[in-house]
Write a protein that holds these residues in place. Structure first.
Motif, mmCIF file in Angstrom:
data_model
loop_
_atom_site.group_PDB
_atom_site.id
_atom_site.type_symbol
_atom_site.label_atom_id
_atom_site.label_comp_id
_atom_site.label_asym_id
_atom_site.label_seq_id
_atom_site.Cartn_x
_atom_site.Cartn_y
_atom_site.Cartn_z
ATOM 1 N N GLY A 1 -13.878 3.591 29.546
ATOM 2 C CA GLY A 1 -12.929 4.481 30.212
ATOM 3 C C GLY A 1 -12.550 5.656 29.319
ATOM 4 O O GLY A 1 -12.458 6.804 29.772
ATOM 5 N N ALA A 2 -12.336 5.363 28.046
ATOM 6 C CA ALA A 2 -12.005 6.425 27.092
ATOM 7 C C ALA A 2 -13.214 7.338 26.864
ATOM 8 O O ALA A 2 -13.061 8.549 26.703
ATOM 9 C CB ALA A 2 -11.536 5.825 25.772
ATOM 10 N N TRP B 1 -21.051 11.376 25.792
ATOM 11 C CA TRP B 1 -19.968 10.443 26.114
ATOM 12 C C TRP B 1 -20.194 9.800 27.480
ATOM 13 O O TRP B 1 -19.962 8.598 27.657
ATOM 14 C CB TRP B 1 -18.613 11.149 26.078
ATOM 15 N N TYR B 2 -20.651 10.588 28.450
ATOM 16 C CA TYR B 2 -20.925 10.030 29.775
ATOM 17 C C TYR B 2 -22.020 8.970 29.712
ATOM 18 O O TYR B 2 -21.926 7.920 30.344
ATOM 19 C CB TYR B 2 -21.343 11.126 30.758
ATOM 20 N N TYR C 1 0.266 15.546 29.653
ATOM 21 C CA TYR C 1 -0.156 16.648 28.790
ATOM 22 C C TYR C 1 0.646 17.899 29.101
ATOM 23 O O TYR C 1 0.889 18.219 30.251
ATOM 24 C CB TYR C 1 -1.655 16.936 28.957
ATOM 25 N N LEU D 1 -7.195 8.753 22.073
ATOM 26 C CA LEU D 1 -8.287 8.669 23.043
ATOM 27 C C LEU D 1 -9.641 8.724 22.346
ATOM 28 O O LEU D 1 -10.546 7.945 22.668
ATOM 29 C CB LEU D 1 -8.173 9.794 24.076
ATOM 30 N N LEU E 1 -15.019 14.109 30.130
ATOM 31 C CA LEU E 1 -14.320 15.086 30.976
ATOM 32 C C LEU E 1 -13.694 16.197 30.133
ATOM 33 O O LEU E 1 -13.751 17.373 30.492
ATOM 34 C CB LEU E 1 -13.225 14.400 31.791
ATOM 35 N N ILE E 2 -13.095 15.824 29.019
ATOM 36 C CA ILE E 2 -12.461 16.817 28.149
ATOM 37 C C ILE E 2 -13.509 17.719 27.516
ATOM 38 O O ILE E 2 -13.362 18.945 27.488
ATOM 39 C CB ILE E 2 -11.617 16.113 27.064
ATOM 40 N N ASP F 1 -4.687 12.811 22.063
ATOM 41 C CA ASP F 1 -6.095 13.189 21.884
ATOM 42 C C ASP F 1 -6.749 12.341 20.801
ATOM 43 O O ASP F 1 -7.874 11.857 20.984
ATOM 44 C CB ASP F 1 -6.219 14.663 21.525
ATOM 45 N N TYR G 1 -15.488 8.038 29.090
ATOM 46 C CA TYR G 1 -15.546 8.884 30.278
ATOM 47 C C TYR G 1 -14.530 10.021 30.174
ATOM 48 O O TYR G 1 -14.839 11.178 30.461
ATOM 49 C CB TYR G 1 -15.296 8.034 31.529
ATOM 50 N N MET G 2 -13.309 9.702 29.754
ATOM 51 C CA MET G 2 -12.275 10.732 29.606
ATOM 52 C C MET G 2 -12.679 11.759 28.540
ATOM 53 O O MET G 2 -12.454 12.956 28.711
ATOM 54 C CB MET G 2 -10.931 10.097 29.252
ATOM 55 N N GLN G 3 -13.273 11.304 27.439
ATOM 56 C CA GLN G 3 -13.759 12.231 26.410
ATOM 57 C C GLN G 3 -14.821 13.152 27.004
ATOM 58 O O GLN G 3 -14.858 14.338 26.706
ATOM 59 C CB GLN G 3 -14.364 11.477 25.225
#
Length: 121
Positions: free
Chosen positions: A74-75, A94-95, A50, A64, A81-82, A61, A77-79
């Protein structure tokens, strides 16, 4: 314009283009390697970092988000975090989706966020 003058201008223009190309090549040879090359990522050189390109950032983005919507934990989780920086309610959603599929990092992050909110109250 005479043929001799046209040839002269064409020659000097071509020389200018070659010199500029050599200048840029030398400049790029002297720049430090990208973070991608320093990380030794197992995926290889096609990993996106990034900040290197706004166009590629947007594409990453969108990819993802699409992957998270398809159910990849996994995606998701990343969403999370973002989204934590923008919309905590959306991040928690998302979590929870990732944790429901058994994604351990998402479950740990959910627990940490719940403990932080409980201690803040």
């Amino acid at each position: 314009m005479t043929a001799k003058r046209l040839f002269t201008w064409t020659f000097f223009f071509a020389l200018f283009v070659v010199l500029v190309a050599l200048f840029w090549r030398q400049l790029f040879d002297q720049t430090p390697p990208s973070l991608r090359e320093l990380g030794g990522h197992p995926v290889g050189g096609d990993v996106h970092i990034y900040g290197e390109s706004p166009r590629l950032d947007g594409m990453a983005d969108r990819a993802l988000l699409a992957d998270a919507q398809r159910g990849n934990p996994g995606a998701q989780y990343m969403q999370g975090l973002i989204m934590e920086h923008y919309d905590m309610k959306e991040a928690l959603r998302w979590y929870e989706a990732a944790a429901a599929q058994g994604y351990e990092l998402a479950a740990q992050r959910l627990e940490a966020l719940r403990q932080a909110s409980a201690s803040a109250q």
